[in-house]
Write a protein that holds these residues in place. Structure first.
Motif, mmCIF file in Angstrom:
data_model
loop_
_atom_site.group_PDB
_atom_site.id
_atom_site.type_symbol
_atom_site.label_atom_id
_atom_site.label_comp_id
_atom_site.label_asym_id
_atom_site.label_seq_id
_atom_site.Cartn_x
_atom_site.Cartn_y
_atom_site.Cartn_z
ATOM 1 N N SER B 87 0.880 -1.186 -0.060
ATOM 2 C CA SER B 87 0.070 0.079 -0.120
ATOM 3 C C SER B 87 0.845 1.268 -0.067
ATOM 4 C CB SER B 87 -0.866 -0.054 1.306
ATOM 5 O OG SER B 87 -1.751 1.160 1.259
ATOM 6 N N TYR B 88 0.732 2.127 -0.929
ATOM 7 C CA TYR B 88 1.769 3.216 -1.112
ATOM 8 C C TYR B 88 0.782 4.555 -1.051
ATOM 9 C CZ TYR B 88 5.455 6.517 -2.684
ATOM 10 O OH TYR B 88 6.158 7.318 -2.824
ATOM 11 N N THR B 89 1.244 5.478 -0.367
ATOM 12 C CA THR B 89 0.870 6.962 -0.194
ATOM 13 C C THR B 89 1.696 7.929 -0.451
ATOM 14 O OG1 THR B 89 -0.812 6.150 1.330
ATOM 15 C CG2 THR B 89 -0.425 8.431 1.248
ATOM 16 N N ASN B 90 1.500 8.991 -1.257
ATOM 17 C CA ASN B 90 2.392 9.962 -1.385
ATOM 18 C C ASN B 90 2.914 10.593 -0.430
ATOM 19 O OD1 ASN B 90 3.842 12.095 -2.212
ATOM 20 N ND2 ASN B 90 2.725 12.685 -3.994
ATOM 21 N N PRO B 91 4.045 10.341 0.115
ATOM 22 C CA PRO B 91 4.449 11.013 1.401
ATOM 23 C C PRO B 91 4.271 12.602 1.719
ATOM 24 C CG PRO B 91 6.473 10.019 0.571
ATOM 25 C CD PRO B 91 5.100 9.897 -0.322
ATOM 26 N N GLU B 92 4.579 12.949 0.418
ATOM 27 C CA GLU B 92 4.781 14.915 0.527
ATOM 28 C C GLU B 92 3.113 14.848 0.530
ATOM 29 O OE1 GLU B 92 7.096 14.016 -2.753
ATOM 30 O OE2 GLU B 92 8.080 13.117 -1.085
ATOM 31 N N GLY B 93 2.566 14.570 -0.345
ATOM 32 C CA GLY B 93 1.069 14.711 -0.316
ATOM 33 C C GLY B 93 0.374 14.635 1.207
ATOM 34 N N LEU B 94 0.548 13.547 1.779
ATOM 35 C CA LEU B 94 0.255 13.282 3.206
ATOM 36 C C LEU B 94 0.788 14.352 4.050
ATOM 37 C CD1 LEU B 94 -1.339 10.884 4.360
ATOM 38 C CD2 LEU B 94 0.708 9.916 5.159
ATOM 39 N N ALA B 95 2.071 14.693 3.938
ATOM 40 C CA ALA B 95 2.494 15.643 4.892
ATOM 41 C C ALA B 95 1.845 17.167 4.821
ATOM 42 C CB ALA B 95 4.069 15.887 4.641
ATOM 43 N N ASN B 96 1.506 17.231 3.532
ATOM 44 C CA ASN B 96 0.986 18.760 3.439
ATOM 45 C C ASN B 96 -0.656 18.714 3.167
ATOM 46 O OD1 ASN B 96 3.272 20.050 2.733
ATOM 47 N ND2 ASN B 96 3.637 18.920 0.597
ATOM 48 N N ASN B 97 -1.291 17.306 3.682
ATOM 49 C CA ASN B 97 -2.645 17.321 3.708
ATOM 50 C C ASN B 97 -3.214 17.577 2.492
ATOM 51 O OD1 ASN B 97 -5.223 16.817 5.001
ATOM 52 N ND2 ASN B 97 -5.141 18.976 5.791
ATOM 53 N N ILE B 98 -2.785 16.890 1.529
ATOM 54 C CA ILE B 98 -3.567 17.367 0.330
ATOM 55 C C ILE B 98 -4.771 16.592 0.365
ATOM 56 C CG2 ILE B 98 -3.294 16.905 -2.425
ATOM 57 C CD1 ILE B 98 -1.232 18.849 -1.289
ATOM 58 N N ASN B 99 -5.741 17.165 -0.059
ATOM 59 C CA ASN B 99 -7.120 16.316 0.115
ATOM 60 C C ASN B 99 -8.166 17.005 -1.114
ATOM 61 O OD1 ASN B 99 -8.857 18.840 0.997
ATOM 62 N ND2 ASN B 99 -7.313 19.128 2.388
ATOM 63 N N PRO B 100 -9.172 16.252 -1.263
ATOM 64 C CA PRO B 100 -10.066 16.404 -2.267
ATOM 65 C C PRO B 100 -10.892 17.727 -2.111
ATOM 66 C CG PRO B 100 -10.674 14.411 -1.246
ATOM 67 C CD PRO B 100 -9.559 14.786 -0.521
ATOM 68 N N PHE B 101 -10.874 18.241 -0.869
ATOM 69 C CA PHE B 101 -11.737 19.239 -0.779
ATOM 70 C C PHE B 101 -11.175 20.771 -1.087
ATOM 71 C CE2 PHE B 101 -13.009 16.092 2.512
ATOM 72 C CZ PHE B 101 -14.406 16.013 2.160
ATOM 73 N N ASP B 102 -9.703 20.947 -0.911
ATOM 74 C CA ASP B 102 -8.986 22.008 -0.950
ATOM 75 C C ASP B 102 -8.311 21.965 -2.203
ATOM 76 O OD1 ASP B 102 -9.669 23.058 1.649
ATOM 77 O OD2 ASP B 102 -8.038 22.013 2.328
ATOM 78 N N HIS B 103 -7.941 20.895 -2.891
ATOM 79 C CA HIS B 103 -7.037 20.923 -4.020
ATOM 80 C C HIS B 103 -7.556 20.395 -5.183
ATOM 81 C CE1 HIS B 103 -4.686 20.828 -0.172
ATOM 82 N NE2 HIS B 103 -3.921 21.652 -0.744
ATOM 83 N N GLY B 104 -8.838 20.162 -5.639
ATOM 84 C CA GLY B 104 -9.301 19.901 -6.785
ATOM 85 C C GLY B 104 -8.604 18.931 -7.585
ATOM 86 N N SER B 105 -8.154 19.307 -8.884
ATOM 87 C CA SER B 105 -7.629 18.265 -9.612
ATOM 88 C C SER B 105 -6.026 18.053 -9.516
ATOM 89 C CB SER B 105 -7.645 18.577 -11.387
ATOM 90 O OG SER B 105 -7.026 20.197 -11.179
ATOM 91 N N ALA B 106 -5.565 19.000 -8.587
ATOM 92 C CA ALA B 106 -4.149 18.770 -8.042
ATOM 93 C C ALA B 106 -4.060 17.537 -7.125
ATOM 94 C CB ALA B 106 -3.804 19.940 -7.550
ATOM 95 N N TYR B 107 -5.103 17.362 -6.467
ATOM 96 C CA TYR B 107 -5.479 16.080 -5.416
ATOM 97 C C TYR B 107 -5.033 14.973 -6.452
ATOM 98 C CZ TYR B 107 -7.766 12.476 -3.231
ATOM 99 O OH TYR B 107 -8.199 11.446 -2.509
ATOM 100 N N THR B 108 -5.682 14.822 -7.489
ATOM 101 C CA THR B 108 -5.828 13.568 -8.269
ATOM 102 C C THR B 108 -4.473 13.424 -8.779
ATOM 103 O OG1 THR B 108 -8.173 13.804 -9.256
ATOM 104 C CG2 THR B 108 -6.882 12.339 -10.423
ATOM 105 N N ASP B 109 -3.617 14.658 -9.426
ATOM 106 C CA ASP B 109 -2.601 14.566 -9.604
ATOM 107 C C ASP B 109 -1.447 14.123 -8.866
ATOM 108 O OD1 ASP B 109 -0.403 14.966 -11.929
ATOM 109 O OD2 ASP B 109 0.292 16.538 -10.408
ATOM 110 N N ILE B 110 -1.562 14.535 -7.701
ATOM 111 C CA ILE B 110 -0.733 14.369 -6.375
ATOM 112 C C ILE B 110 -0.526 12.893 -5.878
ATOM 113 C CG2 ILE B 110 0.336 15.130 -4.217
ATOM 114 C CD1 ILE B 110 -0.300 18.192 -5.246
#
Lengths: 636, 299
Positions: B87-110
């Motif tokens: 199971s893999y999660t993008n660590p930077e995404g996780l650290a920066n709390n990238i989420n579908p509410f705030d980040h729109g299509s950047a969320y899918t990308d990251i």
């Protein structure tokens, strides 16, 4: 999505039961650029109710924006997928489409009609059970229709629908239709195409697609869809002798050793006697496994077979009916369809993949190429993109095979470029060639090591490559002098001493360059065998040929020396005045000017003539030879 | 005459593809997205190498926003079948709390595209199975079964290798990789029919149940945990809903339905009037959006 069957609403389980047993028909549509292929496929999707409401709405919007049919729905937009293609308004690649009716599931390969995309049509056709050849009723049988039909016949599709389309634009004229059909059938006879079903239709208006058209009461045959639903599927051949190319040896534990693959012909059951090719060893079927054991399996299924004896079988071998095994050979005649921008050249080494086996191969001769428009045979020294040739192929090892006409899977192969790994050609085996003669190497007691050791050296080929004027000959000469000075035994082959004698008959086309290098490679090999340190100085612009020579030599015996000089530097030196002539167009195919130079990616030795003098470069090379132990004999 | 049904022919083709990859790739992996297509792909992989196990691990790119039922189902499946899951999660995404509410299509990308590339690079996978189907979307319809990616994971639709007969060319240069789509030729109905026929387990979210949802921009979004941000005035209500596609819960639209059995689901699918991916927000941007995403490395 409203499937025609009412069972969906009334009894879904009954519906699923009946649909479980649907068969699958794969077909291709082919025709010229404007014959209406995409429109026909769009129409079939629409008529089989495979278009969802949201898709239909999007389609209506798209039709108004970029359709070519005014305000009416442009079905072609449904299937013209990639953005680039939508802009250009043409189909440039094979697209696969799916629809199903109550009787069958269909996979359609939409293949481009434009001449330059023959390779896509061959690709789509290779897996098709049936071909729909479209003809524009206004234009009749065109050159392209003939080409597509020839390709369909070549690839061995057993069922053909001749779709005479756009009948609405010729007033639904029976006379026009009959004339086209008569002309086509005459041509089809010449190319051996059988089982042709002609249907007059209009994909755009929907005539003779699902129901018999009121506009053409004179046509009494089936409309297209009912025909597609009922035509026999002749692709799998369960009655042929059993064949299964082994893809994978399944060995999960010490008690199980199975051979996995797709059965490409025939049937197999527990107890059957099988022969493994090319080894020729025999055994019997102990079990057949799908997810659990099954008593028998048939053509088209992926299974795993265990045998009663421990015989050696590996990936790439073929398991076959013991009584009628495939042939085994390393030389064939085959039809090759070339699919790459870089031409096929005889003697250039390629990889050939057939079944699950990949072997080194080269085309030993192009007998002729075929003009697919006129079916004329033409002499050829190479095959360009989309050209089709009858060739002799020579492999590095024996393989098991069937003629393509008997089994597409054990008789069809692809050719792969060794450098780019692209799929560059498709081939259809006709028959094995009798080996011209069995050349056995004379075993001799005084071998290459003995000869080299006598000379206190190890045999090797120093292959100097670089642009004209880079300094290859100059540096190679210096290296030879230095080696001579320390009593080593050498020979220098360069363009001048070879081009004037051994290769006097060769020019500078790509084909001749390949042959030039092949001969130099073979001569180098003999000289290395004599124990010599061989130096060669040739531009040798193509990676594939340098690799070919490397493959001829033993490990570590081929040293690629890249004499690196930028084109502008070499051109400014222009010792022989050749660049000037090439720039004026007086010399054709000059490397660096109008013929490419493929620099080595990982040369064994690199010398940069912009930072090193020729003397320094030669010293460097001799030093590398010392470091690699090339200047000491085996027991020195 | 061949007696094979369409499902048997599709099954044989998929199994053949998987075995080719296992034989030719150095380090293959199967992308396991927990949805119905992945479930079918997994069953096919089990069959392809029976009685052994698939000779490659499963990998799930976890955005951390998947439905809780999906993760539970995933773990249960892996344990039952005895398979290895990464199971893999993008660590930077996780650290920066990238989420579908705030980040729109950047969320899918990251969290999806970049995460996938990172994971493939991290483990050095040179071939990755994906469960995409050609009937899903126009650019998929033209993609090869063996789809090459440059060292930067870029797809070039113009330079696809021809695929003839059953011959797949899996050769590649160092750094390049292949995405392999063994169920390319299956349709949505084929998938459902196979699940029904083979009794393949799927995530319960596909079946109707009373679930807490809010209505947002015409979609029914399930409130799967406390991270769901409610807009002013939004109040979760319990409705009988199910999902036709599964992904990240804030991005997956539910449909109101009482379909609680497989035949019910298939019946509803066959009678329905909107196509499958409409529930997924990702495709709405433009006609060429999926092609663009794919060129950038999305599956």
């Amino acid at each position: 999505m409203a499937h025609v069957s009412d069972l969906i609403e009334t009894d879904i389980e009954q519906y699923l039961q009946s649909h479980q047993y649907k068969s699958l028909l794969r077909f291709i549509t082919c025709g010229s650029v404007d014959d209406g292929k995409s429109t026909l496929i769009g129409r079939l999707l629409y008529e089989s109710k495979m278009i969802f409401e949201d898709q239909l709405a999007a389609l209506e919007a798209d039709s108004k924006k970029m359709g070519t049919q005014g305000q009416e729905i442009d079905f072609a937009l449904l299937v013209d997928g990639l953005a680039a293609e939508r802009e250009q308004g043409i189909t440039i690649d094979v697209a696969y489409r799916f629809f199903s009716t109550d009787r069958r599931k269909f996979i359609v390969a939409d293949t481009p009609g434009h001449e330059q995309y023959t390779r896509n049509m061959i690709t789509g056709a290779s897996t098709a059970d049936l071909a729909v050849i479209l003809i524009d009723a206004r234009k009749g049988v065109l050159v392209q229709s003939r080409r597509h039909s020839y390709l369909v016949s070549l690839i061995g599709i057993k069922q053909v629908v001749l779709a005479v389309n756009k009948m609405d634009l010729v007033g639904y004229s029976q006379e026009k239709y009959d004339a086209i059909v008569a002309e086509y059938l005459e041509f089809a006879k010449q190319i051996g195409l059988e089982n042709i079903t002609p249907i007059p239709m209009s994909a755009f208006k929907g005539d003779n697609i699902t129901d018999n058209s009121a506009n053409m009461p004179w046509y009494t045959g089936q409309p297209l869809m009912p025909h597609l639903e009922s035509v026999p599927i002749a692709t799998e051949n369960p009655d042929a002798p059993f064949r299964m190319p082994v893809q994978w040896v399944n060995r999960p534990n010490l008690d199980f050793r199975g051979f996995s693959g797709v059965i490409t012909a025939g049937t197999v059951k527990v107890g059957d006697r099988l022969k493994a090719l090319p080894s020729g060893k025999e055994s019997s079927v102990a079990s057949i496994v799908l997810d659990g054991p099954i008593p028998q399996a048939t053509s088209g299924q992926s299974v795993t077979i265990t045998l009663t004896d421990e015989i050696d079988v590996s990936r790439g071998d073929i398991l076959s009916a013991a009584g009628s095994p495939p042939g085994v050979s390393d030389q064939f005649e085959a039809t090759i369809v070339w699919m790459n921008d870089t031409a096929l050249l005889p003697h250039r080494p390629y990889l050939l993949k057939i079944g699950a086996r990949t072997v080194s191969a080269n085309v030993s001769a192009i007998k002729h190429k075929v003009n697919v428009n006129t079916l004329e045979h033409l002499a050829a020294k190479s095959l360009e993109l989309n050209e089709i040739g009858i060739c002799n192929i020579s492999l590095e090892q024996m393989i098991a095979f069937d003629p393509y006409a008997e089994n597409k899977d054990t008789g069809g192969f692809i050719l792969i470029d060794r450098m780019t790994n692209e799929t560059v050609g498709a081939g259809l085996i006709h028959f094995a060639l009798r080996r011209a003669q069995n050349i056995h190497w004379q075993a001799v007691d005084v071998d290459r090591n003995a000869r080299a050791t006598q000379k206190s050296q190890k045999p090797a080929v120093l292959w100097f490559t670089g642009l004209s004027g880079a300094g290859k000959s100059t540096i190679a000469n210096l290296v030879e002098k230095k080696l001579y000075a320390i009593n080593r035994h050498t020979y220098l082959l360069d363009g001048d001493n070879v081009r004037h004698g051994l290769n006097r008959d060769l020019g500078f086309t790509d084909v001749d360059r390949v042959e030039n290098i092949r001969r130099v490679g073979e001569v180098s090999k003999l000289m290395a065998d004599a124990g010599l340190l061989v130096l060669t100085a040739f531009i040798s612009p193509f990676r594939a040929e340098r690799q070919m020579v490397r493959d001829l030599m033993g490990p570590g015996e081929f040293l690629e020396v890249y004499v690196e000089t930028p084109l502008n530097v070499a051109e400014s030196r222009d010792v022989k005045g050749l660049y000037k002539k090439a720039r004026k167009g007086e010399i054709k195919n000059f490397t660096g000017i109008d013929s490419p130079y493929e620099a080595p990616e990982k040369p064994d030795i690199r010398v940069d003539t912009t930072t090193m003098s020729a003397e320094q470069a030669a010293d460097h090379i001799v030093k590398v030879l010392e470091e690699r132990g090339m200047l000491t004999g085996d027991h020195a | 005459m061949s007696g094979l049904t369409h499902l048997q022919r599709l099954e044989a083709e998929s199994i053949h593809i998987m075995r080719e990859v296992a034989a030719e790739a150095e380090n293959p992996v199967m992308m396991y997205s927990i949805g119905k297509d992945s479930s079918v792909m997994l069953r096919l992989a089990m069959k392809a190498f029976a009685p052994g196990k698939p000779p490659f691990p499963m990998m799930h790119v976890n955005t951390t926003w998947k439905f809780h039922d999906m993760i539970a189902f995933r773990d249960q499946q892996m344990a039952e079948l005895g398979l290895k899951l990464i199971s893999y999660t993008n660590p930077e995404g996780l650290a920066n709390n990238i989420n579908p509410f705030d980040h729109g299509s950047a969320y899918t990308d990251i969290m999806k595209t970049q995460a996938l590339k990172q994971a493939l690079d991290k483990y050095g996978f040179d071939a990755a199975f994906g469960g995409a189907r050609r009937d899903e979307e126009k650019s998929r319809a033209k993609e090869r079964i063996f789809s090459f990616r440059s060292a930067n994971h870029v797809w070039d639709p113009k330079s696809q290798r021809p695929e003839l007969w059953r011959l797949y060319n899996a050769r590649k240069n160092k750094g390049e990789s292949i995405r392999v789509f063994p169920i390319s030729n299956w349709t949505e109905l084929d998938i459902w029919q196979y699940i029904y026929l083979e009794n393949i387990p799927i995530v319960p979210l596909y079946f109707s149940a009373p679930r807490p949802v809010v209505e947002r921009d015409g979609n029914l979004i399930m409130v799967d945990d406390e991270r769901m941000r409610l807009h002013p005035g939004e109040k979760p209500e319990i409705r009988n809903v199910r999902f036709r596609t599964l992904g990240c819960y804030p991005l997956s639209g539910a449909v109101e339905s009482d379909a609680a059995t497989l035949p019910d689901i298939i019946q509803e699918m066959l009678l329905t009037t909107t196509s499958e991916r409409q529930g997924r927000a990702i495709d709405h941007d433009s006609a060429a959006s999926m092609e663009k995403k794919k060129r950038e490395g999305y599956f």
